[in-house]
Design a protein around this motif. Sequence first.
Motif, short mmCIF file in Angstrom:
data_model
loop_
_atom_site.label_atom_id
_atom_site.label_comp_id
_atom_site.label_asym_id
_atom_site.label_seq_id
_atom_site.Cartn_x
_atom_site.Cartn_y
_atom_site.Cartn_z
N ALA A 20 0.83 -1.21 0.00
CA ALA A 20 0.00 0.00 0.00
C ALA A 20 0.86 1.26 0.00
O ALA A 20 0.58 2.22 -0.73
CB ALA A 20 -0.93 -0.01 1.21
N GLN A 21 1.93 1.27 0.78
CA GLN A 21 2.81 2.44 0.84
C GLN A 21 3.62 2.62 -0.43
O GLN A 21 3.96 3.73 -0.81
CB GLN A 21 3.75 2.35 2.05
N ARG A 22 3.93 1.51 -1.11
CA ARG A 22 4.72 1.58 -2.35
C ARG A 22 3.88 2.03 -3.55
O ARG A 22 4.43 2.38 -4.58
CB ARG A 22 5.34 0.23 -2.66
N CYS A 23 2.55 1.96 -3.42
CA CYS A 23 1.69 2.40 -4.53
C CYS A 23 1.86 3.89 -4.75
O CYS A 23 2.17 4.65 -3.83
CB CYS A 23 0.22 2.10 -4.20
N ASP A 24 1.63 4.30 -6.00
CA ASP A 24 1.74 5.72 -6.34
C ASP A 24 0.41 6.17 -6.92
O ASP A 24 0.08 5.79 -8.04
CB ASP A 24 2.86 5.93 -7.36
N PRO A 25 -0.39 6.95 -6.18
CA PRO A 25 -0.15 7.42 -4.82
C PRO A 25 -0.43 6.30 -3.81
O PRO A 25 -1.13 5.35 -4.13
CB PRO A 25 -1.17 8.55 -4.67
N PRO A 26 0.11 6.44 -2.59
CA PRO A 26 -0.09 5.42 -1.56
C PRO A 26 -1.58 5.20 -1.27
O PRO A 26 -2.40 6.09 -1.46
CB PRO A 26 0.62 5.99 -0.33
N THR A 27 -1.89 4.00 -0.82
CA THR A 27 -3.26 3.66 -0.46
C THR A 27 -3.23 2.96 0.90
O THR A 27 -2.24 3.06 1.62
CB THR A 27 -3.89 2.78 -1.56
N THR A 28 -4.29 2.24 1.24
CA THR A 28 -4.35 1.55 2.54
C THR A 28 -4.16 0.06 2.36
O THR A 28 -4.44 -0.49 1.29
CB THR A 28 -5.71 1.79 3.23
N ALA A 29 -3.71 -0.59 3.42
CA ALA A 29 -3.55 -2.04 3.41
C ALA A 29 -4.91 -2.71 3.19
O ALA A 29 -5.01 -3.73 2.50
CB ALA A 29 -2.92 -2.51 4.72
N GLN A 30 -5.96 -2.12 3.76
CA GLN A 30 -7.30 -2.67 3.61
C GLN A 30 -7.73 -2.68 2.14
O GLN A 30 -8.30 -3.67 1.66
CB GLN A 30 -8.28 -1.84 4.44
#
Length: 187
Positions: A20-30
């Motif tokens: 989730a943090q590596r996504c661009d833009p970041p998202t949530t683990a859920q």
Amino acid sequence: MQTRIREVRKAKRLTLAEVAQRCDPPTTAQTIGRLEVGLRTVSVDWLNRIAGALGVDASDLVRVDERPDVPVAALLTASGAEAPNRPMVLTPPRPASDMLGLRVDVSQGDYRAGDDLWLQRLPPERFSEAEHRDALAAQGVGGFAFGRVLSATPSAVTILPLTPGGKPVTLADPGWIAVAVRVVRTL
């Protein structure tokens, strides 16, 4: 559409939060979890974002019937061969558009006669990424140098051949460099 997001994420040993943090833009683990299990529709945009976060091609995250997966029977650990804790598969490699091949006719360094090397071409601004890796560089028309890259800039590359006693070769303005990323060896 069936995805392989969870399989690829676990194979890369990443948590939902890390992806989730590596996504661009970041998202949530859920959100990543919902996309993995199909509770949320996976759009092409999501597939591309998650593929970027995992460092794979988006097509590697989609199940394709004509691309068979190979079931993993065992893991080779420090204790020997052991059964995996969960079902796992190996996905046969797929070449990217910037890939080249090198067939080894005579054993050199870590490579044996009969090995096929998959090489990824780098643009000149990324030549420095080839340093301390094995690579093939274009030298004039039809000429090549292969070995361990000692230094690389867009204007010059120095390669140490893998043959015993080989002397470093410096190529001025190489046409391209392709780093070895995969060895295919028939046993």
